[in-house]
Design an enzyme around this catalytic site. Structure first.
Site, PDB file in Angstrom:
ATOM      1  N   HIS A  76       0.973  -1.090  -0.070  1.00  0.00           N
ATOM      2  CA  HIS A  76       0.158   0.102  -0.066  1.00  0.00           C
ATOM      3  C   HIS A  76       1.080   1.154  -0.247  1.00  0.00           C
ATOM      4  CE1 HIS A  76       1.164  -0.006   4.075  1.00  0.00           C
ATOM      5  NE2 HIS A  76       0.514   1.240   4.333  1.00  0.00           N
TER       6      HIS A  76
HETATM    7  C1  UD1 Z   1      -2.032   5.322   6.040  1.00  0.00           C
HETATM    8  C2  UD1 Z   1      -0.693   6.050   6.708  1.00  0.00           C
HETATM    9  C3  UD1 Z   1       0.326   4.702   6.526  1.00  0.00           C
HETATM   10  C4  UD1 Z   1      -0.153   3.341   7.088  1.00  0.00           C
HETATM   11  C5  UD1 Z   1      -1.718   3.294   6.522  1.00  0.00           C
HETATM   12  C6  UD1 Z   1      -2.200   1.730   7.079  1.00  0.00           C
HETATM   13  C7  UD1 Z   1      -0.414   8.237   6.717  1.00  0.00           C
HETATM   14  C8  UD1 Z   1       0.778   9.172   5.847  1.00  0.00           C
HETATM   15  N1  UD1 Z   1      -0.323   6.858   5.999  1.00  0.00           N
HETATM   16  O1  UD1 Z   1      -1.914   5.215   4.519  1.00  0.00           O
HETATM   17  O2  UD1 Z   1       1.313   4.916   7.257  1.00  0.00           O
HETATM   18  O3  UD1 Z   1       0.765   2.221   6.654  1.00  0.00           O
HETATM   19  O4  UD1 Z   1      -2.559   3.984   6.657  1.00  0.00           O
HETATM   20  O5  UD1 Z   1      -3.477   1.595   6.133  1.00  0.00           O
HETATM   21  O6  UD1 Z   1      -0.760   8.581   7.589  1.00  0.00           O
HETATM   22  N2  UD1 Z   1      -9.258   5.219   1.875  1.00  0.00           N
HETATM   23  C9  UD1 Z   1     -10.326   4.366   2.241  1.00  0.00           C
HETATM   24  N3  UD1 Z   1     -10.915   4.204   3.363  1.00  0.00           N
HETATM   25  C10 UD1 Z   1     -10.486   4.645   4.467  1.00  0.00           C
HETATM   26  C11 UD1 Z   1      -9.260   5.535   4.549  1.00  0.00           C
HETATM   27  C12 UD1 Z   1      -8.665   5.689   3.335  1.00  0.00           C
HETATM   28  O7  UD1 Z   1     -10.989   3.975   1.057  1.00  0.00           O
HETATM   29  O8  UD1 Z   1     -11.067   4.135   5.570  1.00  0.00           O
HETATM   30  C13 UD1 Z   1      -8.611   5.528   0.730  1.00  0.00           C
HETATM   31  C14 UD1 Z   1      -8.808   7.037   0.392  1.00  0.00           C
HETATM   32  O9  UD1 Z   1      -8.860   6.768  -0.949  1.00  0.00           O
HETATM   33  C15 UD1 Z   1      -7.626   7.298   0.789  1.00  0.00           C
HETATM   34  C16 UD1 Z   1      -6.594   6.539   0.733  1.00  0.00           C
HETATM   35  O10 UD1 Z   1      -7.328   5.259   1.021  1.00  0.00           O
HETATM   36  O11 UD1 Z   1      -7.278   8.665   0.077  1.00  0.00           O
HETATM   37  C17 UD1 Z   1      -5.394   6.711   1.453  1.00  0.00           C
HETATM   38  O12 UD1 Z   1      -5.675   6.751   3.017  1.00  0.00           O
HETATM   39  P1  UD1 Z   1      -4.793   7.603   3.821  1.00  0.00           P
HETATM   40  O13 UD1 Z   1      -5.305   7.455   5.198  1.00  0.00           O
HETATM   41  O14 UD1 Z   1      -4.357   9.060   3.267  1.00  0.00           O
HETATM   42  O15 UD1 Z   1      -3.348   6.838   3.538  1.00  0.00           O
HETATM   43  P2  UD1 Z   1      -3.159   5.202   3.795  1.00  0.00           P
HETATM   44  O16 UD1 Z   1      -2.766   4.904   2.231  1.00  0.00           O
HETATM   45  O17 UD1 Z   1      -4.208   4.679   4.173  1.00  0.00           O
END
Ligand code: UD1
Length: 379
Positions: free
Chosen positions: A213
């Protein structure tokens, strides 16, 4: 005894398994009042709610509901909303004595920044880890959080070395061990009793688990395509189970790679799994291929070979003592390591000291005060 009011912050999936044992350990101190605040960085049921249920963690006292967004937007929303929570103070009146943050996600950084600007001291659990790769958003989060926190609770000795090198005073550092492993040890028997393998159609020790991821692996279509090619290739000989983060799924769909993956018979793509089914899968796998920091640690605790699809790690003990090898996105190295695993020639690891299931009580003891450095435990 003076009551201590703690604001305990979680936001994203890897935070929950660290905070759950901490809350439990804090409950054994009559003078600690812990308020649980969920920023809402992760909000999908499969990335958030299911963890509260399975870890037996109480519902958040406060939900900030910030949702997804660019780093600046997400961080700013947390800053604004968490600042208001701190200003309001704990439910029973008074003010917060300390904010407790875990890990390295955007919620960790934002909550820390809001707290110190209001003069509320911060305890950082999982402090001191450094990949020395500032292109990782988490590395920025770690550096900034540690520079602002005054109670630094460290999971492995390299973290102590890093913090001392950065000029932190010894009395702020506490080598307390790995709190995520507390959750793993508590729930492993329950996880092993799940029927995840039967449902998916794989046999114990005869499949691999893949997770991916990190932006560095999934945001660049060429890198993603290269890694997928190896996975598809390997899956002809060893079935691979791939619980997929929503970010990865979105990138695969955007780059037109989704159909290739769908067509690979030995590659089982699943939605994100809950804690118990995922641990059921990882604990009985032949090999784990991942770019997750937490999973590098869990595989080391479980003794399962871990091929880490990153060029560096902030958790060097998982390579030096544990089961992890850094394979980057190099298909040849990945294949070579997989061959060693299949032939039984892969290195054996050992579980690091203080990854013993008792990190949370050690951390709670530090939080309960009086602050006393546990650095000597390193000796
Ligand atoms: C985040 C953390 C990462 C961790 C990971 C675990 C940061 C910078 N990154 O990354 O360190 O390893 O979580 O999963 O804090 N999304 C959904 N549903 C959700 C949340 C997110 O669909 O409940 C999608 C959205 O499109 C979002 C993308 O995932 O834009 C990324 O989510 P985000 O929380 O920004 O970062 P992660 O890649 O999950």
């Amino acid at each position: 005894m003076t009551v201590l009011n703690f604001a305990c912050v979680v936001g994203a999936r890897p935070n929950f398994m660290k905070m759950a044992p901490l809350l439990r350990a804090m409950e054994s101190y009559d003078h600690i009042r812990a308020v649980l605040i969920h920023t809402g960085q992760h909000y999908d049921a499969q990335l958030s709610d299911i963890f509260f249920e399975e870890l037996g963690m109480r519902r958040p006292d406060v939900s900030l509901e910030v949702g997804s967004g660019k780093h600046g937007v997400q961080t700013a929303r947390i800053l604004e909303r968490f600042e208001a929570v701190l200003e309001q103070g704990p439910p029973g009146g008074g003010r917060y004595d300390r904010v407790v943050v875990v890990g390295d996600v955007n919620s960790t950084l934002a909550a820390t920044l809001a707290a110190v600007k209001l003069g509320v001291p911060v305890a950082h659990v999982e402090a001191g880890l450094r990949s020395f790769d500032r292109s990782m958003p988490e590395e920025i989060n770690r550096i900034v959080t540690d520079s602002l926190a005054d109670m630094l609770l460290v999971s492995e000795p390299a973290g102590i070395d890093n913090l001392l090198r950065e000029g932190h005073a010894e009395e702020h550092l506490h080598l307390t061990g790995n709190v995520m492993i507390d959750t793993l040890r508590r729930l492993l028997p329950k996880a092993r009793n799940r029927d995840a393998l039967e449902r998916i159609g794989v046999a114990r020790g005869e499949y691999g688990v893949v997770t991916l991821h990190r932006p560095a692996n999934v945001d660049e279509p060429a890198t993603l395509a290269q890694l997928l090619e190896v996975f598809v290739d390997v899956s002809h000989d060893l079935p691979l189970v791939f619980p997929m983060h929503p970010r990865t799924k979105a990138r695969l769909e955007q780059s037109g790679l989704w159909d290739d993956l769908d067509a690979a018979k030995g590659l089982v793509v699943l939605p994100p799994q809950g804690y118990l089914d995922f641990l059921c899968l990882t604990s009985q796998a032949k090999v784990i291929i991942t770019d997750s920091g937490g999973l590098q640690e869990e595989s080391t605790a479980l003794g399962i070979p871990c091929l880490t699809a990153r060029p560096n790690t902030e958790r060097p003990i998982t390579v030096d003592e544990g089961t992890s090898t850094l394979v980057g996105s190099d298909p040849a190295l990945l294949r070579q390591c997989l061959r060693a695993v299949v032939e039984g020639a892969y290195k054996q690891g050992r579980c690091p000291a203080l990854w013993d299931g008792n990190a949370a009580p050690r951390i709670a003891a530090v939080l309960a005060g009086p602050a006393r450095s546990l650095l000597r435990r390193a000796a």
